[in-house]
Design a protein around this motif. Structure first.
Motif, PDB file in Angstrom:
ATOM      1  N   TYR A  13       0.737  -1.008   0.042  1.00  0.00           N
ATOM      2  CA  TYR A  13       0.109   0.088  -0.159  1.00  0.00           C
ATOM      3  C   TYR A  13       0.791   1.137  -0.007  1.00  0.00           C
ATOM      4  N   GLY A  14       2.156   1.162  -0.112  1.00  0.00           N
ATOM      5  CA  GLY A  14       3.095   2.411  -0.062  1.00  0.00           C
ATOM      6  C   GLY A  14       3.497   2.640   1.436  1.00  0.00           C
ATOM      7  N   ASP A  15       4.276   3.717   1.549  1.00  0.00           N
ATOM      8  CA  ASP A  15       4.575   3.899   2.852  1.00  0.00           C
ATOM      9  C   ASP A  15       3.738   4.337   4.057  1.00  0.00           C
ATOM     10  N   VAL A  16       3.069   3.481   4.530  1.00  0.00           N
ATOM     11  CA  VAL A  16       2.083   3.711   5.966  1.00  0.00           C
ATOM     12  C   VAL A  16       2.773   3.668   6.928  1.00  0.00           C
ATOM     13  N   PHE A  17       3.392   2.817   7.347  1.00  0.00           N
ATOM     14  CA  PHE A  17       4.356   2.772   8.602  1.00  0.00           C
ATOM     15  C   PHE A  17       5.678   3.087   8.696  1.00  0.00           C
ATOM     16  N   THR A  18       6.108   3.837   9.662  1.00  0.00           N
ATOM     17  CA  THR A  18       7.419   3.817   9.912  1.00  0.00           C
ATOM     18  C   THR A  18       8.338   2.433  10.333  1.00  0.00           C
ATOM     19  N   ILE A  19       9.181   1.927   9.871  1.00  0.00           N
ATOM     20  CA  ILE A  19       9.732   0.704  10.139  1.00  0.00           C
ATOM     21  C   ILE A  19      10.550   0.790  11.636  1.00  0.00           C
ATOM     22  N   PRO A  20      10.149   0.302  12.547  1.00  0.00           N
ATOM     23  CA  PRO A  20      10.681   0.659  14.093  1.00  0.00           C
ATOM     24  C   PRO A  20      11.964  -0.376  14.276  1.00  0.00           C
ATOM     25  N   GLU A  21      12.870   0.205  14.899  1.00  0.00           N
ATOM     26  CA  GLU A  21      14.233  -0.622  15.351  1.00  0.00           C
ATOM     27  C   GLU A  21      14.030  -1.015  16.721  1.00  0.00           C
ATOM     28  N   PRO A  22      14.343  -2.325  17.147  1.00  0.00           N
ATOM     29  CA  PRO A  22      14.429  -2.380  18.595  1.00  0.00           C
ATOM     30  C   PRO A  22      15.617  -1.915  19.300  1.00  0.00           C
ATOM     31  N   TYR A  23      15.440  -1.557  20.418  1.00  0.00           N
ATOM     32  CA  TYR A  23      16.581  -0.692  21.139  1.00  0.00           C
ATOM     33  C   TYR A  23      16.855  -1.617  22.501  1.00  0.00           C
ATOM     34  N   ILE A  24      18.193  -2.460  22.632  1.00  0.00           N
ATOM     35  CA  ILE A  24      18.113  -3.553  23.536  1.00  0.00           C
ATOM     36  C   ILE A  24      19.256  -3.040  24.382  1.00  0.00           C
ATOM     37  N   PRO A  25      18.913  -2.560  25.607  1.00  0.00           N
ATOM     38  CA  PRO A  25      20.071  -2.138  26.536  1.00  0.00           C
ATOM     39  C   PRO A  25      21.353  -3.153  26.575  1.00  0.00           C
ATOM     40  N   LYS A  26      22.498  -2.600  27.274  1.00  0.00           N
ATOM     41  CA  LYS A  26      23.725  -3.630  27.033  1.00  0.00           C
ATOM     42  C   LYS A  26      23.407  -4.697  28.106  1.00  0.00           C
ATOM     43  N   ALA A  27      24.046  -5.816  27.439  1.00  0.00           N
ATOM     44  CA  ALA A  27      24.087  -7.151  28.333  1.00  0.00           C
ATOM     45  C   ALA A  27      24.334  -7.233  29.933  1.00  0.00           C
ATOM     46  N   THR A  28      25.305  -6.121  29.836  1.00  0.00           N
ATOM     47  CA  THR A  28      25.613  -6.258  31.499  1.00  0.00           C
ATOM     48  C   THR A  28      24.772  -5.541  32.460  1.00  0.00           C
ATOM     49  N   ALA A  29      23.519  -5.023  31.989  1.00  0.00           N
ATOM     50  CA  ALA A  29      22.416  -4.660  32.634  1.00  0.00           C
ATOM     51  C   ALA A  29      21.449  -5.810  32.924  1.00  0.00           C
ATOM     52  N   LYS A  30      21.735  -6.999  32.519  1.00  0.00           N
ATOM     53  CA  LYS A  30      20.939  -7.926  32.665  1.00  0.00           C
ATOM     54  C   LYS A  30      20.626  -8.635  34.034  1.00  0.00           C
ATOM     55  N   ILE A  31      19.878  -8.406  34.831  1.00  0.00           N
ATOM     56  CA  ILE A  31      19.687  -8.858  36.296  1.00  0.00           C
ATOM     57  C   ILE A  31      19.056 -10.322  36.026  1.00  0.00           C
ATOM     58  N   MET A  32      19.740 -11.313  36.750  1.00  0.00           N
ATOM     59  CA  MET A  32      19.156 -12.595  37.035  1.00  0.00           C
ATOM     60  C   MET A  32      18.429 -13.039  38.374  1.00  0.00           C
ATOM     61  N   SER A  33      17.767 -13.923  38.481  1.00  0.00           N
ATOM     62  CA  SER A  33      17.198 -14.369  39.597  1.00  0.00           C
ATOM     63  C   SER A  33      18.177 -14.639  40.647  1.00  0.00           C
ATOM     64  N   LEU A  34      17.598 -14.275  41.858  1.00  0.00           N
ATOM     65  CA  LEU A  34      18.310 -14.375  43.037  1.00  0.00           C
ATOM     66  C   LEU A  34      18.673 -15.898  43.554  1.00  0.00           C
ATOM     67  N   SER A  35      17.547 -16.720  43.014  1.00  0.00           N
ATOM     68  CA  SER A  35      17.754 -18.116  43.524  1.00  0.00           C
ATOM     69  C   SER A  35      18.377 -19.160  42.633  1.00  0.00           C
ATOM     70  N   GLU A  36      17.927 -18.703  41.348  1.00  0.00           N
ATOM     71  CA  GLU A  36      18.743 -19.456  40.137  1.00  0.00           C
ATOM     72  C   GLU A  36      19.556 -18.432  38.887  1.00  0.00           C
ATOM     73  N   PRO A  37      20.600 -18.000  39.457  1.00  0.00           N
ATOM     74  CA  PRO A  37      21.193 -16.827  38.446  1.00  0.00           C
ATOM     75  C   PRO A  37      21.715 -17.031  37.496  1.00  0.00           C
ATOM     76  N   THR A  38      21.218 -18.294  36.577  1.00  0.00           N
ATOM     77  CA  THR A  38      21.464 -18.378  35.205  1.00  0.00           C
ATOM     78  C   THR A  38      20.069 -18.257  34.551  1.00  0.00           C
ATOM     79  N   LYS A  39      19.109 -17.715  35.290  1.00  0.00           N
ATOM     80  CA  LYS A  39      17.785 -17.516  34.626  1.00  0.00           C
ATOM     81  C   LYS A  39      17.355 -16.056  34.702  1.00  0.00           C
ATOM     82  N   LYS A  40      16.839 -15.496  33.944  1.00  0.00           N
ATOM     83  CA  LYS A  40      16.659 -13.870  34.260  1.00  0.00           C
ATOM     84  C   LYS A  40      15.660 -13.667  35.192  1.00  0.00           C
ATOM     85  N   MET A  41      15.675 -12.373  36.089  1.00  0.00           N
ATOM     86  CA  MET A  41      15.045 -12.160  37.228  1.00  0.00           C
ATOM     87  C   MET A  41      13.449 -11.893  36.581  1.00  0.00           C
TER      88      MET A  41
END
Ligand code: TRP
Length: 335
Positions: A173-201
């Motif tokens: 249909y032509g340019d109806v939508f802007t094509i979005p980009e994902p913005y994913i913060p740095k991996a260092t800021a990924k906080i894990m579960s306190l009881s199973e720290p290999t899983k995401k909190m």
């Protein structure tokens, strides 16, 4: 004229489901960074329609929605500068989702990892909404001609399918939508579960595995005391071999805005007890002012409702522009 005046301001859109407690992981990975998009038009959507894909207790959903709106504001998002609103207050989300359903294939939806995971977790309730979830999310994003979508890594696939749907639609249909980009913060800021720290909190896991933004100091101390570490007793950043200790170090260095080296150095010669105590103090120092603001906002229910109503109207005005264009393009009769 380096700064072209007529350059379109970027649009940032993100959503959080008002399901479960908002965790320290949500705060560090998402909320805390939202205030940094100063030069963009930002929309933050409480994705209440999405939460219905899993059974909810109605009174709790209602309460959590108000609570999440108050948390957004308490974390520093100004509701006059940012559009903070409820998805269900803007009918265009559901309306665009219907249209986009007709441009999305069963095959691509059945490949979504989250659908596969959630179908396993809720095997007694694999409903059509759960399957269709990414199309509603694509509608959320596309209605506002969004440029940037801040999300956690687990939502990247949903932003990708959103791009695919938008490109397919634009191709027809032509340019109806802007094509979005994902913005994913740095991996260092990924906080894990306190009881199973290999899983995401995660806010959908049992209480003691995460710290909630609204947890009282004594709960924060107790949960951190019980956090899983390891038996070698050395404070060292090594996510692969020492996931528990590394997770605690990540929380500490992020909240203190220190490099990992400085954080580790500041604890040299100390034991895990001291590490946990330091993390607890940093978390409490970060969350107390937020909780204070939260309590004031949530106490003024009328003010909160008025804010959500005003912002839903602002969102609806923008959404309607896109929806009208889509209806016209696909051939719906206009009067
Ligand atoms: N699905 C997202 C999550 O669970 C929440 C969400 C709904 C969202 N609509 C969105 C995120 C649009 C980004 C953009 O985390």
């Amino acid at each position: 004229m380096e700064n072209a005046v007529n350059e379109k301001r970027k649009v940032v859109f993100s959503g959080i489901q008002p399901s479960g407690n908002i965790t320290l992981g949500n705060y560090i990975g998402a909320l805390r960074n939202f205030t940094s998009f100063d030069d963009a038009d930002c929309l933050y959507c409480l994705a209440d329609l999405h939460t219905l894909t899993v059974r909810q207790v109605p009174a709790e959903l209602r309460k959590r929605t108000a609570s999440l709106a108050a948390i957004y504001v308490a974390c520093g998002l100004d509701p006059d500068k940012n559009i903070i609103y409820c998805q269900s207050h803007v009918p265009a989300h559901a309306e665009l989702a219907w249209i986009l359903n007709c441009y999305t294939y069963m095959g691509e939806l059945s490949r979504m990892t989250q659908f596969k995971d959630k179908s396993q977790k809720h095997a007694d309730n694999i409903n059509a909404g759960l399957f269709d979830y990414p199309v509603l999310m694509a509608s959320d994003i596309l209605l506002y001609q969004t440029d940037l979508v801040p999300v956690g890594g687990d939502q990247k696939q949903h932003v990708e399918i959103c791009r695919d749907i938008a490109q397919r639609f634009n191709g027809l249909y032509g340019d109806v939508f802007t094509i979005p980009e994902p913005y994913i913060p740095k991996a260092t800021a990924k906080i894990m579960s306190l009881s199973e720290p290999t899983k995401k909190m995660s806010k959908s896991d049992p209480e003691d595995t995460f710290i909630a933004v609204l947890d009282k100091p004594e709960d924060i101390r107790r949960k951190l005391k019980r956090a899983v570490t390891d038996s070698d007793g050395e404070i060292r950043y090594d996510p692969e071999n020492k996931p528990g200790v590394s997770n605690l170090l990540t929380i500490l260095s992020v909240l203190k805005k220190e490099s990992m080296e400085d954080t580790v150095a500041s604890l040299s010669g100390l034991g895990y007890g001291a590490l946990k105590e330091a993390v607890a103090e940093a978390v409490i120092a970060e969350l107390s002012p937020i909780q204070e603001r939260y309590n004031a906002i949530i106490a003024d229910k009328d003010g909160l409702s008025a804010m959500l109503k005003r912002n839903a109207e602002r969102a609806a005005y923008l959404a309607q522009k896109t929806l009208r264009k889509v209806y016209k393009k696909v051939g719906l009769y206009q009067v």
